[in-house]
Design a protein around this motif. Sequence first.
Motif, PDB file in Angstrom:
ATOM      1  N   VAL A   1      27.567  29.920  81.195  1.00 39.18           N
ATOM      2  CA  VAL A   1      28.957  30.217  81.539  1.00 39.18           C
ATOM      3  C   VAL A   1      29.336  31.444  80.714  1.00 39.18           C
ATOM      4  CG1 VAL A   1      31.335  29.392  81.551  1.00 39.18           C
ATOM      5  CG2 VAL A   1      29.445  27.785  81.932  1.00 39.18           C
ATOM      6  N   PRO A   2      29.543  32.604  81.324  1.00 41.37           N
ATOM      7  CA  PRO A   2      29.751  33.850  80.580  1.00 41.37           C
ATOM      8  C   PRO A   2      30.893  33.748  79.571  1.00 41.37           C
ATOM      9  CG  PRO A   2      29.498  34.290  82.925  1.00 41.37           C
ATOM     10  CD  PRO A   2      29.635  32.801  82.781  1.00 41.37           C
ATOM     11  N   GLY A   3      30.583  34.027  78.309  1.00 38.38           N
ATOM     12  CA  GLY A   3      31.621  34.050  77.287  1.00 38.38           C
ATOM     13  C   GLY A   3      31.889  32.730  76.595  1.00 38.38           C
ATOM     14  N   LEU A   4      31.210  31.640  77.009  1.00 39.85           N
ATOM     15  CA  LEU A   4      31.420  30.358  76.352  1.00 39.85           C
ATOM     16  C   LEU A   4      30.662  30.341  75.029  1.00 39.85           C
ATOM     17  CD1 LEU A   4      32.820  27.585  76.767  1.00 39.85           C
ATOM     18  CD2 LEU A   4      30.628  26.733  77.608  1.00 39.85           C
ATOM     19  N   ALA A   5      31.387  30.188  73.927  1.00 38.11           N
ATOM     20  CA  ALA A   5      30.793  30.278  72.594  1.00 38.11           C
ATOM     21  C   ALA A   5      29.873  29.093  72.319  1.00 38.11           C
ATOM     22  CB  ALA A   5      31.897  30.329  71.538  1.00 38.11           C
ATOM     23  N   TYR A   6      28.978  29.285  71.366  1.00 39.87           N
ATOM     24  CA  TYR A   6      28.121  28.173  70.930  1.00 39.87           C
ATOM     25  C   TYR A   6      28.954  27.192  70.119  1.00 39.87           C
ATOM     26  CZ  TYR A   6      24.750  25.444  68.311  1.00 39.87           C
ATOM     27  OH  TYR A   6      24.050  24.403  67.749  1.00 39.87           O
ATOM     28  N   LEU A   7      28.751  25.895  70.357  1.00 38.91           N
ATOM     29  CA  LEU A   7      29.517  24.860  69.677  1.00 38.91           C
ATOM     30  C   LEU A   7      28.601  24.062  68.748  1.00 38.91           C
ATOM     31  CD1 LEU A   7      32.462  23.651  69.721  1.00 38.91           C
ATOM     32  CD2 LEU A   7      31.504  21.868  71.192  1.00 38.91           C
ATOM     33  N   PRO A   8      28.734  24.215  67.427  1.00 36.33           N
ATOM     34  CA  PRO A   8      27.845  23.517  66.476  1.00 36.33           C
ATOM     35  C   PRO A   8      27.904  21.997  66.570  1.00 36.33           C
ATOM     36  CG  PRO A   8      29.154  25.213  65.374  1.00 36.33           C
ATOM     37  CD  PRO A   8      29.694  25.081  66.748  1.00 36.33           C
ATOM     38  N   ALA A   9      28.935  21.444  67.211  1.00 37.35           N
ATOM     39  CA  ALA A   9      29.074  19.986  67.290  1.00 37.35           C
ATOM     40  C   ALA A   9      27.917  19.335  68.018  1.00 37.35           C
ATOM     41  CB  ALA A   9      30.379  19.622  68.002  1.00 37.35           C
ATOM     42  N   ARG A  10      27.164  20.079  68.806  1.00 32.62           N
ATOM     43  CA  ARG A  10      26.049  19.506  69.558  1.00 32.62           C
ATOM     44  C   ARG A  10      24.981  18.953  68.612  1.00 32.62           C
ATOM     45  NH1 ARG A  10      23.026  22.546  72.908  1.00 32.62           N
ATOM     46  NH2 ARG A  10      22.766  20.835  74.389  1.00 32.62           N
TER      47      ARG A  10
END
Length: 424
Positions: free
Chosen positions: A7-16
């Motif tokens: 998804v263009p521009g969706l930041a990485y989420l460390p919660a994963r």
Amino acid sequence: MSKTSTVPGLAYLPAREKKIAAYFLEARRKIDGAEGLWRIENKIYDLETFAKLHPGGEEWIRLTKGTDITELFQSHHITDKAERLLPKFYIREATTQRSVPLTFLSDGFYRTFKRRAFEALKNVNFHRSSMTTDLIIDSLMVMTFALSLAAAFAHSYAIIVFASIFLTLTTVAAHNYFHMKDNFRMYYFDLSMLSSKNWRISHVMSHHMYTNTLWDYEIYIVEPFLQWIPRKDKSYFASLISKIISPIVWMLLFLVEGFKRYYLVFNEYRVFEFRDFVPFVLPLLMSLVAPKILVALKLWLIMLLISSALFGLIGFNAAHHHPDIFHDGDIYRDDLDWGLLEMDSVRDRKVIDDSIFLALTNFGSHTLHHLLPTVDHHYLHLCMPAFLQTCKEFGLNSDKWTQWELIKGQFRQLARTETKKNHR
């Protein structure tokens, strides 16, 4: 495990990497640029004084402090009343770009549909549950208690199976209620050991807002055991193992999430609420009528395992997993309208969506529920003409699938490696 979203521009989420609900919001606070307050689009608001006045309940405001609530705000307010109130709480413009690229343009799919849905709902009190759904879930809850106590009294494995079925149906139906403003029926959900508070985070704030993306808690919570994200490095052996152990994952869901809820209660939230006592009501009452306390505890544990397996069977095969449904890793569409993400990552079902009882107890009317999460399931059918009209206008497919197609597709998705352009 992929760290880059398609998804263009969706930041990485460390919660994963921390598979506990509260860490989803913790991670959001680090990347959303909300400056310790509440962010909507590119504006910062201070909703502290409004929390106790919030018609939906104070919890929604308290939990989201320090995050970008754009998607929640847009999808949880059908009228423009909340939008007209916002200027009173405006602080300043945000200094960073949004971590989420999804849009809510006035002439886009979602807001066009939402305007029409409001017109369809304006003659009913859609801000609260209907008498029909209240009667259904109350009946399910009563049957759950009656059968559980009967099983404990008679030390009957046959009766506890039926009690397990009713606990499952009660839990699924209660999901309709924790989406809404605070109400006592949402606590029926907690009878299963699952937490209505944690699920407001993991299901409402994560899964519903960012369905089938890397931000979807219900995708990453089961990794690496179940791998729905299409990846070229996914081995045949890993896919085979995922298919084999799926029922085991379903069966352990209630217990694992139960352990997590009390970890958060004592180590993060540090508050023991009424809802945290609810899971123990069933075993306590069963202990009062059982020949021995250990009999009651044994039957309760069996009930949790059976009910969890049924809940997983229903939930993981309800709407989202099939090779022809969008999953992060697939080629994303050019239009970043939030409603289109929901459309691409959900499919509706024949038969189930035609019955309010089946819809309430099987996660039915799934697309409309994702687009209008606070609307009681009983009223969603009123929005169907508006939905079909908007789908036709935007060239979207509104066909329904069979439950069997989704069950087969879920297992095929576990094995999928190739990326596709899965647009509805």
